[in-house]
Design a protein around this motif. Structure first.
Motif, PDB file in Angstrom:
ATOM      1  N   VAL A 147      -5.197   4.657   8.164  1.00  0.00           N
ATOM      2  CA  VAL A 147      -5.451   3.351   7.546  1.00  0.00           C
ATOM      3  C   VAL A 147      -5.396   2.223   8.579  1.00  0.00           C
ATOM      4  CG1 VAL A 147      -4.687   1.683   5.810  1.00  0.00           C
ATOM      5  CG2 VAL A 147      -4.584   4.136   5.309  1.00  0.00           C
ATOM      6  N   THR A 191      -4.525   2.155  -0.909  1.00  0.00           N
ATOM      7  CA  THR A 191      -4.887   0.988  -0.113  1.00  0.00           C
ATOM      8  C   THR A 191      -5.372  -0.132  -1.024  1.00  0.00           C
ATOM      9  OG1 THR A 191      -7.097   1.906   0.244  1.00  0.00           O
ATOM     10  CG2 THR A 191      -5.456   2.297   1.958  1.00  0.00           C
ATOM     11  N   GLU A 231       0.830  -1.210   0.000  1.00  0.00           N
ATOM     12  CA  GLU A 231       0.000   0.000   0.000  1.00  0.00           C
ATOM     13  C   GLU A 231       0.861   1.255   0.000  1.00  0.00           C
ATOM     14  OE1 GLU A 231      -4.127  -1.627   2.022  1.00  0.00           O
ATOM     15  OE2 GLU A 231      -2.672  -0.612   3.306  1.00  0.00           O
ATOM     16  N   LEU A 232       1.904   1.257   0.809  1.00  0.00           N
ATOM     17  CA  LEU A 232       2.787   2.429   0.834  1.00  0.00           C
ATOM     18  C   LEU A 232       3.581   2.540  -0.464  1.00  0.00           C
ATOM     19  CD1 LEU A 232       4.076   2.272   4.514  1.00  0.00           C
ATOM     20  CD2 LEU A 232       2.601   4.021   3.513  1.00  0.00           C
ATOM     21  N   VAL A 239      -2.649   7.101  -0.236  1.00  0.00           N
ATOM     22  CA  VAL A 239      -1.692   7.343   0.837  1.00  0.00           C
ATOM     23  C   VAL A 239      -0.390   7.843   0.228  1.00  0.00           C
ATOM     24  CG1 VAL A 239      -2.705   5.574   2.333  1.00  0.00           C
ATOM     25  CG2 VAL A 239      -0.848   4.951   0.790  1.00  0.00           C
ATOM     26  N   TRP A 285       4.545   7.855   7.584  1.00  0.00           N
ATOM     27  CA  TRP A 285       4.210   6.678   8.381  1.00  0.00           C
ATOM     28  C   TRP A 285       3.133   6.988   9.406  1.00  0.00           C
ATOM     29  CZ3 TRP A 285       3.597   1.871   8.797  1.00  0.00           C
ATOM     30  CH2 TRP A 285       3.619   1.196  10.016  1.00  0.00           C
ATOM     31  N   SER A 327       3.663   7.888  -0.297  1.00  0.00           N
ATOM     32  CA  SER A 327       4.706   6.867  -0.345  1.00  0.00           C
ATOM     33  C   SER A 327       5.985   7.395   0.281  1.00  0.00           C
ATOM     34  CB  SER A 327       4.983   6.441  -1.791  1.00  0.00           C
ATOM     35  OG  SER A 327       3.852   5.825  -2.354  1.00  0.00           O
ATOM     36  N   GLU A 341       0.858   9.295   9.332  1.00  0.00           N
ATOM     37  CA  GLU A 341      -0.414   9.529   8.652  1.00  0.00           C
ATOM     38  C   GLU A 341      -1.055   8.202   8.225  1.00  0.00           C
ATOM     39  OE1 GLU A 341      -1.729  11.533   4.460  1.00  0.00           O
ATOM     40  OE2 GLU A 341      -0.419  12.729   5.765  1.00  0.00           O
ATOM     41  N   TYR A 342      -0.243   7.298   7.691  1.00  0.00           N
ATOM     42  CA  TYR A 342      -0.760   5.989   7.270  1.00  0.00           C
ATOM     43  C   TYR A 342      -1.250   5.204   8.492  1.00  0.00           C
ATOM     44  CZ  TYR A 342      -0.692   1.187   5.502  1.00  0.00           C
ATOM     45  OH  TYR A 342      -1.031  -0.096   5.178  1.00  0.00           O
TER      46      TYR A 342
END
Length: 369
Positions: A350, A281, A275-276, A288, A343, A290, A345-346
């Motif tokens: 998520v 997602t 996902e990153l 998201v 990171w 990267s 934020e994810y």
């Protein structure tokens, strides 16, 4: 010296070469391989591809897959080695270029150790030849004073040679391969001689896409290669399968718990990395950011292996979120300034909201604090 030989010649070797680790599979394939083989090949092209892709032989022998990906990629790579063109395996870091090159050399020549490791300091002698200066001073130029490179040995013996990270080698050193690959000769001016390649000789080079611009290949050298691009795994399931297989192989050599005990965590690590890496997602609903790193399959294997070691030595032997959280953080946050923001934020948008991921979220929050 005897102690060293004794230590490294038995079953205690940490990482056996492919031709030793999979000797039984190679022998089984050779015994049932009745197809034409190019000169000095241990197996036919069909059998080499079967060795890499895996399957079950008529006698019931199971050949484990060494590469999980499109069959045509392997077929093109093997076919290239059966011609007079060298093979360049190109792809992102972690796409199994080195792994594939090692197994190709093992299956074709029965020896994967003729290797030139490319670095910024790789000298011309590593590709051509060097000199034993004690012999040179005592007796003058001669074959006895010559120190052959892996490439020279491969040419003389009709073997497959590997050059790792070709684009990290200085451009002037790279170009010493041009005559070798085009004329199939290696001149030795000091002796007024040359080494001519015999049938069976070929070369596999690897390079990754992130190294473009480090030491780009000259157009003359690039023309000597047939380039095969190794892609990232197409699906999450394929990547999970690759990670599980490799972690299990590595774990057995280190006496770690088997990977299936941690299938849930392997799936989480692969999902986070994909996902990153993709900026999206898995359900396609949320974009998201990267991070700066590649988050490759190889890095996922490393994270899970490290987690298994933690669980074996400091836990109950079962892979849990707390065992992989630190490894995930280390793989994602390469640049503390920008990657940490990505990171966090994810993690909050998520991971926190995903059903069944609360233990993983708490473990990541703990190591990220």
């Amino acid at each position: 010296m005897p102690a060293y030989v004794e230590q490294t010649s038995g079953a205690e070797v940490l990482r056996p070469h492919a031709e030793h680790a999979f000797a039984a599979e190679l022998a089984a394939l050779a015994a049932q391989d009745d197809r034409p083989r190019p000169d000095r090949w241990k197996l036919s092209p069909w059998a080499v591809a079967a060795y890499l892709l895996g399957g079950t032989l008529p006698d019931g022998t199971v050949i484990t897959p060494k590469y999980v990906g499109p069959r045509r990629i392997v077929e093109v790579a093997v076919t290239t080695l059966a011609t007079d063109r060298a093979l360049l395996l190109l792809g992102l870091p972690g796409t199994a270029k080195t792994w594939v090159s090692e197994h190709l050399a093992a299956a074709v020549s029965g020896d994967s150790t003729l290797l030139v490791q490319g670095t910024a300091g790789t000298p011309e002698e590593a590709i051509r030849y060097g000199w034993n200066y004690a012999q040179l001073l005592a007796h003058g130029p001669g074959r006895d004073a010559l120190v052959p490179s892996p490439v020279m040995r491969g040419m003389a013996e009709g073997m497959t040679v590997r050059v790792e990270e070709l684009t990290r080698i200085p451009a002037d050193v790279q170009d010493t391969l041009i005559t070798i690959l085009s004329e199939k000769t290696l001149p030795i001016p000091k002796l007024g001689e040359e080494v001519q390649a015999v049938r069976g000789f070929n070369l596999i080079a690897t390079a990754n896409d992130r190294d473009r611009g480090v030491n780009d290949l000259s157009s003359a050298l690039r023309r000597r290669f047939n380039t095969v691009v190794l892609p990232l795994p197409e699906s999450a399931e394929a990547e999970i399968d690759i990670v599980t297989r490799r972690v299990d192989q590595i774990g057995r050599s280190l006496d770690l718990p088997s990977a299936p005990d941690g299938t849930d965590e392997i799936r989480r690590v692969v999902t986070v990395f994909r996902e990153l890496r993709d900026g999206l997602t898995g359900d396609g609903r949320t974009k998201v950011k990267s991070p700066s790193g590649t988050l490759s399959t190889a890095e996922a294997i490393s994270v899970v292996t490290g987690g298994l070691a933690l669980s074996a030595h400091f836990g109950d032997g079962v892979l849990r979120p707390g065992d992989v959280a630190a490894g995930v953080l280390g793989a994602v946050v390469r640049d503390p300034g920008t990657d940490r923001v990505v990171w966090q934020e994810y993690l909050e948008t998520v991971v926190r909201e995903r059903d069944g991921w609360q233990d993983f979220y708490r473990a990541c929050r703990e190591v990220s604090a």
